[in-house]
Design an enzyme around this catalytic site. Structure first.
Site, PDB file in Angstrom:
ATOM      1  N   SER A   1      33.429  41.337  38.242  1.00 56.78           N
ATOM      2  CA  SER A   1      34.046  40.022  38.309  1.00 56.78           C
ATOM      3  C   SER A   1      33.105  39.044  39.032  1.00 56.78           C
ATOM      4  CB  SER A   1      35.410  40.159  38.992  1.00 56.78           C
ATOM      5  OG  SER A   1      36.233  39.049  38.758  1.00 56.78           O
TER       6      SER A   1
ATOM      7  N   ASP B   1      41.339  42.316  28.976  1.00 55.94           N
ATOM      8  CA  ASP B   1      41.139  41.593  30.235  1.00 55.94           C
ATOM      9  C   ASP B   1      41.846  40.236  30.170  1.00 55.94           C
ATOM     10  OD1 ASP B   1      40.172  40.137  32.444  1.00 55.94           O
ATOM     11  OD2 ASP B   1      38.218  41.125  32.379  1.00 55.94           O
TER      12      ASP B   1
ATOM     13  N   HIS C   1      41.145  43.888  33.453  1.00 54.21           N
ATOM     14  CA  HIS C   1      40.110  43.400  34.362  1.00 54.21           C
ATOM     15  C   HIS C   1      39.641  44.514  35.310  1.00 54.21           C
ATOM     16  CE1 HIS C   1      37.728  40.164  35.940  1.00 54.21           C
ATOM     17  NE2 HIS C   1      38.209  40.290  37.157  1.00 54.21           N
TER      18      HIS C   1
END
Length: 255
Positions: free
Chosen positions: A103, A208, A236
């Site tokens: 991320s 995601d 995610h």
């Protein structure tokens, strides 16, 4: 093998990190927004091959146990994190190391790999993006109010930070990352991708909800020779939800 936990002074702040394993291949784990080694990488710290790898998970400044300082989001916060991450590994006496970035940590890792090519051995990123679109801003605003987050996401972060710091920092993050949408093409680090020369592995969860798949495809297209793996059921946090598959894929790539 036990996990040691310590702090070291880097660039004027005391950065917290966890370290495990005694392998010759050093690997730095870079957490996501508000993340820390403890909240973001439990299965990696526990299960990655300790003979092959020395695994370090850091808390970026203002996150986890790297407080003080409080976290802020100046325009160059990703560059600052990239420099902190690389300088931390050098302070720990690792000459060359691989980066595993999730991320926001993936964005940091992309920048670090581009800017410090002679230090980075291999690169793995997942749930990362090199630009911010208006659609992304809409998604980010959906998590601005932390009371709307699921218990599973919220609980470890509230335990780590207390409600007030968590809520305030999450809002500040949404403002900080949304500012990139004002750049041409929403650029965060697009221009740096062609500078990444190390072997690169991009993983993306097809489900995601935070980072649309186009971001992973863009990164793959602009890093020469990179590899892209799509996980059909991955969201995610695919490295937590499918930790065994994830660890196996990543270890095979790093070998």
């Amino acid at each position: 093998t036990s996990i040691t936990s310590a702090k070291i002074q880097v660039n004027g702040v005391h950065l917290h990190y966890q370290q495990t394993g005694e392998g010759s291949h050093a690997v730095l784990l870079l957490p996501g927004m508000l993340g820390s080694g403890q909240t973001d990488f439990g299965p990696q710290l526990k299960s990655m091959n300790k003979q092959l790898f020395t695994v370090v998970a850091w808390d970026p400044r203002g996150y986890g146990k790297s407080i003080p300082p409080s976290r802020d989001f100046p325009p160059d916060f990703f560059e600052r994190d990239a420099k902190d991450a690389v300088d931390l590994m050098q302070a720990l006496k690792f000459k060359k190391f691989s980066l595993l970035g999730w991320s926001d940590g993936g964005i940091t890792a992309l920048i670090a790999a581009a800017k410090y090519p002679n230090l980075i051995h291999k690169l793995v990123v997942w749930g990362a993006n090199a630009s911010v679109t208006q659609e992304d801003v809409r998604i980010y605003n959906g998590i601005r109010d932390v009371s709307k987050l699921s218990e599973k996401v919220k609980k470890p972060l509230e335990e780590l930070y207390g409600h007030k710091y968590f809520a305030k920092t999450c809002e500040a993050w949404v403002d900080g990352i949304s500012r990139f949408a004002e750049n041409s093409d929403g650029n965060i680090c697009q221009q740096l991708l062609p500078d990444i020369k190390c072997p690169t592995f991009i993983i993306h969860g097809e489900k995601d909800p935070l980072v649309p798949q186009a971001h992973a495809e863009y990164i793959h297209k602009h890093i020469k020779g990179s590899r892209l793996l799509l996980m059909p059921e991955g969201k995610h946090n695919l490295h937590l939800r499918f930790a065994e598959d994830f660890n196996r894929e990543v270890e095979n790539f790093l070998r």
